[in-house]
Design an enzyme around this catalytic site. Structure first.
Site, PDB file in Angstrom:
ATOM      1  N   ASN A 153       0.843  -1.193   0.000  1.00 16.94           N
ATOM      2  CA  ASN A 153       0.000   0.000   0.000  1.00 16.94           C
ATOM      3  C   ASN A 153       0.868   1.229   0.000  1.00 16.94           C
ATOM      4  OD1 ASN A 153      -0.295   1.830   2.592  1.00 16.94           O
ATOM      5  ND2 ASN A 153       0.164  -0.229   3.337  1.00 16.94           N
ATOM      6  N   ILE A 166      -0.706   4.590   0.769  1.00 13.91           N
ATOM      7  CA  ILE A 166      -1.799   5.533   1.041  1.00 13.91           C
ATOM      8  C   ILE A 166      -1.211   6.919   1.294  1.00 13.91           C
ATOM      9  CG2 ILE A 166      -3.826   5.979   2.495  1.00 13.91           C
ATOM     10  CD1 ILE A 166      -3.915   3.250   1.015  1.00 13.91           C
ATOM     11  N   GLY A 167      -0.096   6.958   2.001  1.00 11.25           N
ATOM     12  CA  GLY A 167       0.550   8.252   2.247  1.00 11.25           C
ATOM     13  C   GLY A 167      -0.122   9.082   3.320  1.00 11.25           C
ATOM     14  N   CYS A 183       8.032   7.094   9.686  1.00  6.85           N
ATOM     15  CA  CYS A 183       7.777   7.998   8.556  1.00  6.85           C
ATOM     16  C   CYS A 183       8.926   8.996   8.447  1.00  6.85           C
ATOM     17  CB  CYS A 183       6.409   8.664   8.696  1.00  6.85           C
ATOM     18  SG  CYS A 183       6.236   9.654  10.157  1.00  6.85           S
ATOM     19  N   ILE A 229       5.293  -4.988  13.875  1.00  7.40           N
ATOM     20  CA  ILE A 229       6.087  -4.121  13.020  1.00  7.40           C
ATOM     21  C   ILE A 229       5.193  -3.317  12.062  1.00  7.40           C
ATOM     22  CG2 ILE A 229       8.177  -5.539  13.031  1.00  7.40           C
ATOM     23  CD1 ILE A 229       7.205  -6.768  10.350  1.00  7.40           C
ATOM     24  N   THR A 256       4.969  -1.837   8.045  1.00  6.39           N
ATOM     25  CA  THR A 256       5.162  -2.550   6.772  1.00  6.39           C
ATOM     26  C   THR A 256       6.628  -2.531   6.338  1.00  6.39           C
ATOM     27  OG1 THR A 256       4.634  -0.485   5.672  1.00  6.39           O
ATOM     28  CG2 THR A 256       2.846  -2.052   5.935  1.00  6.39           C
ATOM     29  N   GLY A 259       0.655  -9.687   9.673  1.00  5.03           N
ATOM     30  CA  GLY A 259       0.125 -10.896   9.060  1.00  5.03           C
ATOM     31  C   GLY A 259      -0.683 -11.811   9.946  1.00  5.03           C
ATOM     32  N   THR A 272      -4.081  -6.069   7.805  1.00  4.64           N
ATOM     33  CA  THR A 272      -4.550  -6.464   6.480  1.00  4.64           C
ATOM     34  C   THR A 272      -5.684  -7.493   6.523  1.00  4.64           C
ATOM     35  OG1 THR A 272      -2.317  -6.012   5.712  1.00  4.64           O
ATOM     36  CG2 THR A 272      -3.715  -7.268   4.229  1.00  4.64           C
TER      37      THR A 272
HETATM   38  C1  LIG Z   1      -3.600  -0.018   3.847  1.00  3.46           C
HETATM   39  C2  LIG Z   1      -2.678   0.106   5.024  1.00  3.46           C
HETATM   40  C3  LIG Z   1      -2.536   1.327   5.664  1.00  3.46           C
HETATM   41  C4  LIG Z   1      -1.688   1.468   6.751  1.00  3.46           C
HETATM   42  N1  LIG Z   1      -1.585   2.685   7.365  1.00  3.46           N
HETATM   43  C5  LIG Z   1      -0.803   2.812   8.461  1.00  3.46           C
HETATM   44  C6  LIG Z   1      -0.759   4.037   9.174  1.00  3.46           C
HETATM   45  O1  LIG Z   1      -1.440   5.013   8.842  1.00  3.46           O
HETATM   46  N2  LIG Z   1       0.059   4.114  10.266  1.00  3.46           N
HETATM   47  C7  LIG Z   1       0.800   3.053  10.702  1.00  3.46           C
HETATM   48  O2  LIG Z   1       1.495   3.175  11.722  1.00  3.46           O
HETATM   49  N3  LIG Z   1       0.758   1.875  10.059  1.00  3.46           N
HETATM   50  C8  LIG Z   1      -0.023   1.731   8.952  1.00  3.46           C
HETATM   51  N4  LIG Z   1      -0.092   0.510   8.309  1.00  3.46           N
HETATM   52  C9  LIG Z   1       0.711  -0.625   8.834  1.00  3.46           C
HETATM   53  C10 LIG Z   1      -0.119  -1.498   9.762  1.00  3.46           C
HETATM   54  O3  LIG Z   1      -0.562  -0.803  10.900  1.00  3.46           O
HETATM   55  C11 LIG Z   1       0.687  -2.726  10.222  1.00  3.46           C
HETATM   56  O4  LIG Z   1       1.791  -2.283  10.976  1.00  3.46           O
HETATM   57  C12 LIG Z   1       1.209  -3.582   9.078  1.00  3.46           C
HETATM   58  O5  LIG Z   1       0.282  -3.583   8.003  1.00  3.46           O
HETATM   59  C13 LIG Z   1       1.477  -5.027   9.497  1.00  3.46           C
HETATM   60  O6  LIG Z   1       0.313  -5.673   9.949  1.00  3.46           O
HETATM   61  P1  LIG Z   1      -0.642  -6.585   9.008  1.00  3.46           P
HETATM   62  O7  LIG Z   1       0.248  -7.510   8.257  1.00  3.46           O
HETATM   63  O8  LIG Z   1      -1.570  -7.288   9.960  1.00  3.46           O
HETATM   64  O9  LIG Z   1      -1.362  -5.650   8.118  1.00  3.46           O
HETATM   65  C14 LIG Z   1      -0.940   0.345   7.216  1.00  3.46           C
HETATM   66  C15 LIG Z   1      -1.086  -0.877   6.585  1.00  3.46           C
HETATM   67  C16 LIG Z   1      -1.939  -1.025   5.505  1.00  3.46           C
HETATM   68  C17 LIG Z   1      -2.080  -2.364   4.864  1.00  3.46           C
END
Ligand SMILES: Cc1cc2nc3c(=O)[nH]c(=O)nc-3n(C[C@H](O)[C@H](O)[C@H](O)COP(=O)(O)O)c2cc1C
Ligand SMILES: Cc1cc2nc3c(=O)[nH]c(=O)nc-3n(C[C@H](O)[C@H](O)[C@H](O)COP(=O)(O)OP(=O)(O)OC[C@H]3O[C@@H](n4cnc5c(N)ncnc54)[C@H](O)[C@@H]3O)c2cc1C
Ligand code: FES
Lengths: 305, 316
Positions: free
Chosen positions: B72, B74-75, B133, B196, B198, B255, B277
């Protein structure tokens, strides 16, 4: 802002979004129709009763351990509240739709529906042209029925690349004598684009509404024509979606708000149906001038405070 | 259901009824998810990262599906901290949600500004400083990639924040030693660590012959990154046991799709688990994962979550 954004108040009611339901839906039918597949799902609940034309469904493909995590969005073609079922029409595009097409009657898929903001409907009779490209016609027949039920008139302009990619020409003809069909290769109907017969159809019906569903360049062109002929343009967009329910922010488009300010709006919640004159079509995929908060994306900006 | 004590520490004086949270950016500000899971049933809901000002985020395409994961970019789209406090937080508090507010800035002062705005706000149980960031004042280097920037920013957030609100630092795995960053954050006063975020990734579209995402690169998430996440949690917890990192709760994520996945993080050292996710695939996952985790603990004769935290480190 250099574009005209003042529009007269729409007499059509924006419909409120119903609460979506997540369920394991059994496949009641899955069969080819032309280049597409028709899929009927048993929702096992009142989902079908809550569907309006333009709503979509989001499917998870392959169960809990699937390597395909993201939902696939499909317009709801028909909803049968009596049977509790909904019907989708889909094209095989990539891995997910390929896997979906290989399912069997009796299999289950995880379904979330109904989703999104549907086409606006007026309380009284209106004349409307429904324009669709390919499987984009899927939600249009239900919409036509609702307009006809309210004493209105409808015309269809259906287009596709080739004859096998047209969907529902027969369904359209059963509803109205005003049906124009175009194909890019001339294999059915007249050779050309949906935008060719559209002006004539708007005039013929005295249409004040144009509803469309299809690829973005088509929606943009339809909006230009509708606007030029004094009709409102309601467009159902197809933007890449990861969740379909409003939590991932992947599906945004630059849309001009009531206050004249452009924002990135989610097409799964604010859309998929948007007022076509409010979408900045030519700016999709960019950070256009005047987009709220775009200045914050420039790391060299002077902090606002 | 079993009689497992699922209570989980968030900070030294905040305890949650259960360890399941949402991961930042994967549940918006909760309104849409609430239709699938009552927010009050979650340990916490972590908000999308909020900055002090309005941000449009990046252009589309913003995502690409990858094997067992997604990218992703998104920014950090958002309406800013004032809008959040005025329009989203009161609703969240009304639902009985325990909110972990994720904040960020492009400069240390912006983090502090956002943290200060949350002082005394009802519903806020803690702050997550998303230091993964870029730091504009340090040539765009990610705060969490540099121990001294990480220290400085966490310190500033801790100083500016309500003392009753625990401050978590969210770490990126894209570093040489996550233990060093964890040490810097806890020295700076972090009450917990989220890990963690991403991993930086990229897809080149073989049809268009160009990068798939408008932002070129994006963050990889989903089950594809789970082994990396478990490794990070394990290494940091091991350092805590060894005394080289101050002992604070770890919110593990990366994950997780099932209770068994969640247990893996707990055994590695996490006190809490966040779902990201997986919510796109299954928005009702939090309820399911909590139930599955509870059964998984019971099946292994644990009587509390607490007993299982870091269990993988014992006896070897
Ligand atoms: C679409 C999307 C947007 C995310 N936006 C943020 C965010 O705004 N701030 C942040 O700290 N992490 C953000 N993350 C990271 C997640 O909080 C998480 O750390 C990471 O996706 C790993 O967990 P997961 O595999 O269960 O998704 C985002 C992840 C995804 C997929
Ligand atoms: C509101 C809406 C209604 C739609 N209605 C229909 C319909 O009635 N019939 C039909 O055949 N198709 C429809 N689509 C397009 C359909 O969602 C995609 O063709 C499908 O998701 C592709 O999945 P895939 O696994 O085959 O492709 P992949 O490329 O493997 O998909 C990967 C990911 O990208 C997303 N994605 C890829 N292409 C699209 C796309 N064009 N639109 C949205 N998401 C995409 C998928 O959801 C998935 O998350 C609709 C899309 C939207 C947004
Ligand atoms: S598809 Fe996730 S927010 Fe629209």
């Amino acid at each position: 802002m250099d574009r005209e954004i003042q529009r007269s108040e729409s007499p059509l009611s924006r419909q409120s979004r119903p609460t979506p339901t997540q369920s394991s839906a059994e496949i009641l039918a899955l069969e080819p129709v032309g280049a597409y597949h028709r899929l009927v799902l048993d929702t096992g609940s009142d989902v079908a009763a809550r569907v309006s034309p333009g709503h979509f469904a989001a499917l998870a493909i392959g169960g809990r351990d699937s390597s395909m995590l993201l939902r696939r969005a499909f317009s709801i073609h028909r909803a049968d509240p009596g049977a509790g079922s909904i019907e989708l029409v889909f094209a095989v595009h990539g891995r997910g739709t390929k896997a979906l097409a290989a399912h069997h009657v009796g299999d289950s898929v995880d379904l979330i529906a109904p989703l999104g903001t549907p086409f606006p409907l007026s309380g009284g009779p209106v004349a409307a042209v429904l324009v669709a490209g390919g499987y984009g016609s899927a939600p249009m027949f239900g919409l036509a029925e609702q307009i006809l039920d309210r004493g209105g008139r409808v015309g269809f302009v259906l287009g596709a690349a080739s004859a096998d990619k047209l969907f529902g020409v027969g369904l359209a003809r059963a509803l109205t004598p005003h049906v124009a069909v175009t194909t890019d290769d001339g294999s059915y109907g007249s050779k050309g684009r949906v935008t060719d017969p559209l002006p004539g159809m708007i005039r013929e019906l005295g249409a004040t509404e144009v509803h469309s569903c299809g690829p973005m360049p088509m929606l943009r062109a339809v909006t230009e024509i509708a606007t030029a002929y004094g009709a409102r343009s309601h467009t159902a967009v197809e933007e890449a979606m990861a969740c379909g329910i409003g939590i991932c922010m992947t599906c945004v488009l630059p849309v001009v708000g009531e206050d004249g300010v452009t924002r990135f709006e989610r097409s799964c919640t604010a859309g998929p149906v948007f007022d076509g004159t409010k979408v900045r079509w030519e700016d999709a995929g960019t950070l256009p001038a005047g987009l709220e908060g775009a200045d914050a994306m420039n790391p060299h900006r002077v902090p606002a405070r | 259901m079993s009689n497992i004590d699922m209570s989980a520490p968030l900070g030294s004086h905040v305890t949650l009824p259960n360890p399941v949270s949402t991961a930042s950016g994967c549940a918006g500000y909760g309104r849409e998810l609430h239709r699938f899971v009552p927010l009050s049933s979650l340990g916490t809901i972590t908000t999308k990262t909020i900055m002090p000002y309005v941000r449009s985020g990046r252009p589309t395409p913003r995502m690409a599906e990858t094997p067992s994961g997604m990218l992703n970019s998104i920014g950090l789209q958002g309406s800013g901290i004032d809008h959040f406090v005025e329009h989203e937080l009161p609703w969240l508090a009304e639902q009985g949600a325990r909110v972990l507010v994720s904040i960020a800035g492009e400069r240390t002062e912006e983090f502090a500004e956002a943290a200060a705005r949350l002082k005394g706000q009802p519903g806020v149980v803690g702050i997550e400083a998303n230091i993964s960031c870029p730091n504009v004042a340090n040539r765009g280097l990610v705060f969490a990639c540099d121990a001294s920037s990480a220290y400085e920013t966490v310190r500033a957030v801790r100083d500016a924040a309500d003392p009753a609100q625990p401050v978590y630092a969210k770490l990126t795995p894209d570093v040489t030693s996550i233990v060093d960053i964890a040490a810097a954050c806890t020295q700076a006063g972090a009450d917990g660590l989220s890990m963690i975020n991403t991993l930086l990734g990229m897809v080149v579209d073989a049809d268009t012959l160009r990068p798939r995402l408008a932002g070129t690169t994006g963050g990889l998430s989903g089950p594809a990154i789970r082994p990396v996440a478990v490794r990070c949690v394990y290494q940091v917890y091991a350092a805590m046991r060894a005394g080289s990192v101050r002992k604070v709760p770890i919110l593990g994520m990366g994950g997780i799709t099932s209770g068994r996945d969640a247990l893996e993080f707990v055994l590695a050292g996490a006190s809490g688990v966040a779902l990201g996710t997986v919510l796109f695939n299954d928005p009702s996952a939090p309820v399911r994962v909590l139930e599955e985790l509870e059964s998984a603990l019971a099946e292994r004769d644990f009587t509390s979550l607490q007993q299982a935290i870091g269990f993988a480190h014992t006896g070897n």
